[in-house]
Scaffold this active site. Structure first.
Site, PDB file in Angstrom:
ATOM      1  N   SER A  91       0.812  -1.151  -0.103  1.00 29.07           N
ATOM      2  CA  SER A  91       0.186   0.095  -0.022  1.00 29.07           C
ATOM      3  C   SER A  91       0.800   1.336  -0.109  1.00 29.07           C
ATOM      4  O   SER A  91       0.282   2.485  -0.184  1.00 29.07           O
ATOM      5  CB  SER A  91      -0.967  -0.032   1.173  1.00 29.07           C
ATOM      6  OG  SER A  91      -2.178  -0.790   0.880  1.00 29.07           O
ATOM      7  N   LYS A  94      -0.225   3.841  -2.670  1.00 23.98           N
ATOM      8  CA  LYS A  94      -0.651   5.136  -2.460  1.00 23.98           C
ATOM      9  C   LYS A  94      -0.207   6.154  -2.328  1.00 23.98           C
ATOM     10  O   LYS A  94      -0.970   7.384  -2.502  1.00 23.98           O
ATOM     11  CB  LYS A  94      -1.844   4.727  -1.222  1.00 23.98           C
ATOM     12  CG  LYS A  94      -2.910   3.540  -1.422  1.00 23.98           C
ATOM     13  CD  LYS A  94      -3.594   3.166  -0.217  1.00 23.98           C
ATOM     14  CE  LYS A  94      -4.654   2.058  -0.250  1.00 23.98           C
ATOM     15  NZ  LYS A  94      -4.101   0.778  -0.402  1.00 23.98           N
ATOM     16  N   SER A 340      -6.216   3.327   4.547  1.00 28.64           N
ATOM     17  CA  SER A 340      -5.636   2.562   3.429  1.00 28.64           C
ATOM     18  C   SER A 340      -6.802   1.698   2.662  1.00 28.64           C
ATOM     19  O   SER A 340      -6.613   0.564   2.217  1.00 28.64           O
ATOM     20  CB  SER A 340      -4.586   1.532   3.836  1.00 28.64           C
ATOM     21  OG  SER A 340      -3.542   1.354   2.895  1.00 28.64           O
TER      22      SER A 340
END
Length: 538
Positions: A91, A94, A340
């Site tokens: 993640s 991101k 997230s």
């Protein structure tokens, strides 16, 4: 968040409702004990020796670690280890998507969901159709569709001779990202992406419903099942479930069947047990949005003669009836980055694509993100971005490029909002601490470091900012891959806590290392991925 391995085999713990639960209490496998490394003094070998000592953790044997630490003001690299190696960032992907969204869409960008009419409107009858048109809002709640329906009724429309035509053409028809695992189909972190969707809660888990199962009053009773929002778009099949005597094993499982909107509730739940809650994806979120809107119209006394149809573009001469606008992007960043949220990342990627090329497609969005990154000095020829969230294992990003981005965005006019959206270590409020809310507590990194987490089975990352003991702001990127332990989060935390305890300018280094628990050394396949056990975020 990104995908765990074999999530269907890993039960999520029973939880209270999201907004009131004690979230992110880490499992024993992540419990940390901070201590100096055996035989080492606090100034041994400077920062390099300290970080090298931490990375010598046995859990990383045979694995890969890319770590870069830099001075935030000057950009000077204070530590580099395999910084150019291409590793799965999970993640941390991101970071790329969110920065590009702020730069290319702007912090004031809002999504719009509209109701328009076509045909003749005479008296209380619309002799035509209602068009429900979305441009990708991943935060639209059932109550927002209800407000749209109320506005339709207030406009004087009480009967529609045609149907609801759901216009999701702002995005393409590709619902799942490249490299997403088929066995994640039912899991809330892998929902289908559409320009029209519904979120069941204020975590804005778009494209999902919440299924709650409670035991019956006595053994043999059918468990009690509720679905939020209350919709007939999904069907619950609980023929394979039963309430059993208190003390019996709890084997309850909730999962949507492939290619359908049938949610199977199977197994046993003991009398007196707390509820099981599962966030389950729907098949075809455009239909989900149309169904929720149709139900809302019915509640407000608007009768629609025919069933909805999906994927129909709204005619140019359609007349506006009602509109809902989302929160601005600067506010949307908070649930997106703190928790997230994968679906936010993918909606933003397609939105960027539509803004750049008129095509709401992953390819268009990723190309535009790449263009932004190149403008910021990121060497995009050294990385591959396959989606917006990091759910795909095709993503590879060197730690050095993450540090370059973290340095570059500090000069952006929107940096303060973006920086504020990053999780904060040991901040107990989920809207502040997010995925870091239980990490690094009782250390100088608590309430000090802001960073983006990342979790895949065999891949973990942490990249962000921290002030050291001398007040110097540091930027770091830690990307760890190919380990077999259930977790290496404590390795990441040890590096950040070492930075927070040290005066790097004076080269006074106070090294800490995590003490492994037995659970830390267990194979990941045995332990599962706690970051995915909703509503825990690790």
């Amino acid at each position: 968040m990104t995908r765990p391995e074999n999530p269907s085999r890993t039960r999520r713990p029973r939880t209270r409702p999201l907004l009131t639960s004690a979230v992110c209490v880490l499992a024993a496998s992540l419990a940390l004990t901070w201590s100096a490394p055996a035989g080492a003094g606090p100034s041994d070998s400077g920062l390099k020796g300290a970080v090298d000592t931490i990375l010598a953790d046995a859990r990383l044997t045979g694995g890969a670690a890319g770590v870069v630490i830099a001075d935030a003001e000057t950009g000077e690299r204070l530590y580099q280890r395999a910084g150019t190696d291409r590793l799965m960032p999970a993640s941390n992907t991101k970071l790329l998507t969110s920065a590009a969204a702020m730069a290319l869409l702007g912090p004031d960008h809002r999504y719009t969901t509209e109701v328009l009419s076509s045909g003749d409107h005479e008296g209380s009858t619309l002799d035509g159709d209602l068009h429900l048109r979305g441009d990708g809002d991943p935060t639209t709640l059932a109550e927002d569709y209800d407000a749209l329906a109320a506005d339709v009724a207030a406009s004087g429309i009480r009967r529609v001779s045609g149907r609801i035509l759901a216009d999701d053409t702002h995005f393409d028809a590709q619902r799942l990202g490249r490299g997403w695992a088929g066995d994640d189909e039912s899991s809330y972190y892998s929902a289908q992406i559409s320009a029209l969707t519904v979120a069941p809660d204020t975590d804005y888990d778009a494209g999902t419903v919440i299924v709650e199962v409670r035991p019956g009053a006595k053994p043999g009773d059918r468990p009690k099942v509720t679905v939020t929002p209350d919709t007939d778009y999904v069907r619950v099949d609980q023929k394979g479930s039963a309430t059993v005597a208190a003390g019996q094993p709890d084997t309850l499982a909730v999962e949507r069947r492939h290619g359908t909107n049938t949610i199977a509730v199977d197994g046993n739940i003991p009398v007196g047990a707390s509820a099981t809650k599962e966030w389950v994806t729907v098949w075809e979120p455009t239909g989900y949005a149309a169904a929720v809107f149709a139900d809302a119209l019915d509640r407000h006394g608007v009768r629609v003669a025919k069933s909805p149809r999906l994927g129909r573009a709204t005619p140019a001469d359609a007349r506006p009836v009602a509109v809902h606008r989302s929160m601005p992007l600067r506010e949307l960043l908070v649930p997106f980055m703190k928790l997230s949220n994968n679906m936010h990342a993918e909606a933003l990627t397609k939105t960027i694509g539509h803004r750049a090329t008129g095509r709401g497609a992953w390819g268009a969005g990723l190309a535009a993100i790449g263009g932004y990154l190149r403008q910021e000095g990121i060497a995009t020829d050294t990385l591959r971005q396959a989606d917006g969230s990091g759910l795909s294992r095709f993503n590879i990003v060197p730690a050095e490029q993450l540090v370059r981005l973290l340095l570059a965005v500090r000069a952006a006019p929107w940096y303060a909002d973006w920086h504020a959206a990053l999780p904060v270590a040991c901040a107990p409020d989920r809207a502040v601490g997010g995925t870091l809310r239980t990490r690094m507590c009782g250390t100088p990194a608590a309430l000090n470091t802001r960073a983006k987490t990342g979790s895949l089975t065999g891949a973990s990352a942490l990249s962000g900012y921290v002030k050291d003991a001398g007040g110097r702001e540091l930027v770091y990127a830690i990307v760890l891959n190919n380990y077999l332990a259930s977790s290496v989060k404590s390795v990441e935390d040890a590096i950040v806590v070492t930075l927070a305890r040290s005066d790097t300018a004076a080269e006074t280094i106070a090294t800490v290392v995590p003490r492994q628990s037995r659970a830390d050394r267990a194979p990941a396949a045995d332990q599962g991925e706690c970051a995915w056990r909703k509503p825990q975020f690790c």
